[in-house]
Design a protein around this motif. Sequence first.
Motif, PDB file in Angstrom:
ATOM      1  N   MET A  74       0.594  51.456  35.883  1.00 29.23           N
ATOM      2  CA  MET A  74       1.044  52.231  34.737  1.00 29.23           C
ATOM      3  C   MET A  74      -0.136  52.942  34.103  1.00 29.23           C
ATOM      4  SD  MET A  74       2.737  50.779  31.241  1.00 29.23           S
ATOM      5  CE  MET A  74       2.017  51.538  29.805  1.00 29.23           C
ATOM      6  N   GLU A  75       0.073  54.186  33.739  1.00 23.55           N
ATOM      7  CA  GLU A  75      -0.963  54.938  33.046  1.00 23.55           C
ATOM      8  C   GLU A  75      -1.155  54.346  31.657  1.00 23.55           C
ATOM      9  OE1 GLU A  75      -1.353  59.411  31.334  1.00 23.55           O
ATOM     10  OE2 GLU A  75      -0.425  59.196  33.309  1.00 23.55           O
ATOM     11  N   LYS A  76      -2.395  54.259  31.222  1.00 23.59           N
ATOM     12  CA  LYS A  76      -2.685  53.639  29.938  1.00 23.59           C
ATOM     13  C   LYS A  76      -2.269  54.561  28.800  1.00 23.59           C
ATOM     14  CE  LYS A  76      -6.254  51.079  27.607  1.00 23.59           C
ATOM     15  NZ  LYS A  76      -7.599  50.596  27.604  1.00 23.59           N
ATOM     16  N   ILE A  77      -1.427  54.065  27.916  1.00 25.95           N
ATOM     17  CA  ILE A  77      -0.962  54.831  26.768  1.00 25.95           C
ATOM     18  C   ILE A  77      -1.248  54.028  25.515  1.00 25.95           C
ATOM     19  CG2 ILE A  77       1.061  55.783  25.598  1.00 25.95           C
ATOM     20  CD1 ILE A  77       2.301  56.225  28.361  1.00 25.95           C
ATOM     21  N   ASN A  78      -2.045  54.604  24.626  1.00 21.90           N
ATOM     22  CA  ASN A  78      -2.333  53.947  23.355  1.00 21.90           C
ATOM     23  C   ASN A  78      -1.354  54.434  22.303  1.00 21.90           C
ATOM     24  OD1 ASN A  78      -4.618  52.470  24.238  1.00 21.90           O
ATOM     25  ND2 ASN A  78      -5.824  54.358  24.170  1.00 21.90           N
ATOM     26  N   GLU A 124       5.567  62.581  23.582  1.00 22.37           N
ATOM     27  CA  GLU A 124       5.849  63.303  24.831  1.00 22.37           C
ATOM     28  C   GLU A 124       4.554  63.725  25.506  1.00 22.37           C
ATOM     29  OE1 GLU A 124       9.838  65.493  25.454  1.00 22.37           O
ATOM     30  OE2 GLU A 124       9.129  66.130  23.480  1.00 22.37           O
ATOM     31  N   ALA A 125       3.587  64.188  24.715  1.00 24.32           N
ATOM     32  CA  ALA A 125       2.287  64.593  25.267  1.00 24.32           C
ATOM     33  C   ALA A 125       1.573  63.409  25.912  1.00 24.32           C
ATOM     34  CB  ALA A 125       1.418  65.221  24.174  1.00 24.32           C
ATOM     35  N   LYS A 126       1.767  62.218  25.357  1.00 26.80           N
ATOM     36  CA  LYS A 126       1.155  61.000  25.915  1.00 26.80           C
ATOM     37  C   LYS A 126       1.919  60.491  27.137  1.00 26.80           C
ATOM     38  CE  LYS A 126      -0.760  59.058  21.637  1.00 26.80           C
ATOM     39  NZ  LYS A 126      -0.808  57.858  20.774  1.00 26.80           N
ATOM     40  N   GLY A 127       3.107  61.001  27.355  1.00 23.60           N
ATOM     41  CA  GLY A 127       3.919  60.536  28.483  1.00 23.60           C
ATOM     42  C   GLY A 127       4.753  59.311  28.169  1.00 23.60           C
ATOM     43  N   ALA A 128       4.895  58.972  26.884  1.00 24.48           N
ATOM     44  CA  ALA A 128       5.650  57.782  26.495  1.00 24.48           C
ATOM     45  C   ALA A 128       7.127  58.077  26.272  1.00 24.48           C
ATOM     46  CB  ALA A 128       5.050  57.166  25.235  1.00 24.48           C
ATOM     47  N   VAL A 129       7.439  59.358  26.007  1.00 23.30           N
ATOM     48  CA  VAL A 129       8.796  59.768  25.675  1.00 23.30           C
ATOM     49  C   VAL A 129       9.139  61.026  26.465  1.00 23.30           C
ATOM     50  CG1 VAL A 129      10.200  60.760  23.793  1.00 23.30           C
ATOM     51  CG2 VAL A 129       8.797  58.767  23.356  1.00 23.30           C
ATOM     52  N   ARG A 130      10.412  61.168  26.794  1.00 25.13           N
ATOM     53  CA  ARG A 130      10.899  62.411  27.413  1.00 25.13           C
ATOM     54  C   ARG A 130      12.203  62.784  26.722  1.00 25.13           C
ATOM     55  NH1 ARG A 130      15.187  61.421  30.726  1.00 25.13           N
ATOM     56  NH2 ARG A 130      15.520  59.237  31.268  1.00 25.13           N
ATOM     57  N   HIS A 131      12.611  64.045  26.882  1.00 24.71           N
ATOM     58  CA  HIS A 131      13.892  64.433  26.292  1.00 24.71           C
ATOM     59  C   HIS A 131      14.718  65.248  27.271  1.00 24.71           C
ATOM     60  CE1 HIS A 131      11.941  68.326  25.433  1.00 24.71           C
ATOM     61  NE2 HIS A 131      13.172  68.803  25.458  1.00 24.71           N
ATOM     62  N   GLU A 132      16.011  65.231  27.027  1.00 17.60           N
ATOM     63  CA  GLU A 132      16.951  66.062  27.761  1.00 17.60           C
ATOM     64  C   GLU A 132      17.730  66.862  26.727  1.00 17.60           C
ATOM     65  OE1 GLU A 132      19.432  63.500  30.134  1.00 17.60           O
ATOM     66  OE2 GLU A 132      17.709  62.700  31.247  1.00 17.60           O
ATOM     67  N   GLU A 133      18.176  68.037  27.120  1.00 15.17           N
ATOM     68  CA  GLU A 133      18.988  68.845  26.214  1.00 15.17           C
ATOM     69  C   GLU A 133      20.400  68.279  26.206  1.00 15.17           C
ATOM     70  OE1 GLU A 133      17.872  71.137  24.203  1.00 15.17           O
ATOM     71  OE2 GLU A 133      15.841  71.177  25.048  1.00 15.17           O
ATOM     72  N   GLY A 134      20.841  67.810  25.051  1.00 13.78           N
ATOM     73  CA  GLY A 134      22.210  67.325  24.918  1.00 13.78           C
ATOM     74  C   GLY A 134      23.119  68.469  24.505  1.00 13.78           C
ATOM     75  N   GLU A 135      24.385  68.169  24.275  1.00 17.41           N
ATOM     76  CA  GLU A 135      25.341  69.206  23.861  1.00 17.41           C
ATOM     77  C   GLU A 135      24.948  69.811  22.527  1.00 17.41           C
ATOM     78  OE1 GLU A 135      29.667  68.666  23.846  1.00 17.41           O
ATOM     79  OE2 GLU A 135      29.373  67.425  25.638  1.00 17.41           O
ATOM     80  N   ARG A 136      24.611  68.954  21.567  1.00 13.11           N
ATOM     81  CA  ARG A 136      24.298  69.435  20.222  1.00 13.11           C
ATOM     82  C   ARG A 136      22.829  69.293  19.858  1.00 13.11           C
ATOM     83  NH1 ARG A 136      29.159  66.409  17.534  1.00 13.11           N
ATOM     84  NH2 ARG A 136      30.866  67.801  18.028  1.00 13.11           N
ATOM     85  N   ALA A 137      22.162  68.340  20.476  1.00 15.90           N
ATOM     86  CA  ALA A 137      20.775  68.054  20.086  1.00 15.90           C
ATOM     87  C   ALA A 137      20.012  67.478  21.278  1.00 15.90           C
ATOM     88  CB  ALA A 137      20.761  67.043  18.936  1.00 15.90           C
ATOM     89  N   LYS A 138      18.694  67.531  21.183  1.00 12.91           N
ATOM     90  CA  LYS A 138      17.855  66.912  22.213  1.00 12.91           C
ATOM     91  C   LYS A 138      18.075  65.402  22.185  1.00 12.91           C
ATOM     92  CE  LYS A 138      14.087  70.245  22.192  1.00 12.91           C
ATOM     93  NZ  LYS A 138      12.681  70.472  21.821  1.00 12.91           N
ATOM     94  N   SER A 188       9.807  56.858  28.226  1.00 15.84           N
ATOM     95  CA  SER A 188       9.369  57.111  29.610  1.00 15.84           C
ATOM     96  C   SER A 188       8.583  55.942  30.167  1.00 15.84           C
ATOM     97  CB  SER A 188       8.458  58.339  29.672  1.00 15.84           C
ATOM     98  OG  SER A 188       9.079  59.445  29.153  1.00 15.84           O
ATOM     99  N   VAL A 189       8.273  54.985  29.318  1.00 20.96           N
ATOM    100  CA  VAL A 189       7.508  53.809  29.746  1.00 20.96           C
ATOM    101  C   VAL A 189       8.324  52.564  29.415  1.00 20.96           C
ATOM    102  CG1 VAL A 189       5.232  54.864  29.518  1.00 20.96           C
ATOM    103  CG2 VAL A 189       6.248  53.741  27.541  1.00 20.96           C
ATOM    104  N   GLU A 190       8.129  51.539  30.223  1.00 19.25           N
ATOM    105  CA  GLU A 190       8.807  50.265  29.989  1.00 19.25           C
ATOM    106  C   GLU A 190       8.133  49.542  28.827  1.00 19.25           C
ATOM    107  OE1 GLU A 190      11.476  48.859  31.594  1.00 19.25           O
ATOM    108  OE2 GLU A 190      11.691  50.791  32.600  1.00 19.25           O
ATOM    109  N   ARG A 191       8.930  48.860  28.028  1.00 18.34           N
ATOM    110  CA  ARG A 191       8.386  48.134  26.880  1.00 18.34           C
ATOM    111  C   ARG A 191       7.369  47.068  27.329  1.00 18.34           C
ATOM    112  NH1 ARG A 191       8.449  44.234  23.116  1.00 18.34           N
ATOM    113  NH2 ARG A 191       8.649  44.911  20.975  1.00 18.34           N
ATOM    114  N   ASP A 192       7.727  46.300  28.368  1.00 18.29           N
ATOM    115  CA  ASP A 192       6.839  45.222  28.819  1.00 18.29           C
ATOM    116  C   ASP A 192       5.476  45.764  29.242  1.00 18.29           C
ATOM    117  OD1 ASP A 192       8.842  43.453  28.289  1.00 18.29           O
ATOM    118  OD2 ASP A 192       9.342  43.041  30.366  1.00 18.29           O
TER     119      ASP A 192
END
Length: 127
Positions: free
Chosen positions: A1-5, A51-65, A70-74
């Motif tokens: 896993m890439e290190k994310i602080n 998102e820049a850190k790679g911890a979160v990603r988004h998809e376009e939903g019907e009304r909102a993102k 993007s990373v497992e909690r453990d």
Amino acid sequence: MEKINLSDGEWKLMNLLWQNPPKTITQLTKELEQATGWGRNVIITMLKRLEAKGAVRHEEGERAKLFYPSVERDGAVLEETRGFLNRVYQGSLSLMVNAMVSSSELSDEEIEDLKAILDKAEEGRHG
């Protein structure tokens, strides 16, 4: 896993995403505003940073993102624990546990949990 602080605030946001993804900005604001005082703009900024850190990603939903972790909690917890151990205890788990025991910070339940963890580790080595 890439290190994310993650900062303390980012942990709060990530914990909500890990609990029940996906979440919209509106949902995150509603869940975090009362406890933290953060408004919508603060949460948008934090999501962009995550998102820049790679911890979160988004998809376009019907009304909102829709935002997803993007990373497992453990994995994130393990990295954070390693970083903490290295910063504070020069990487020594036994030094940390000794400090906690010496200051009587551990409850009976925590001591039992630690014993169970150590027993499991020992079984894994010899099993």
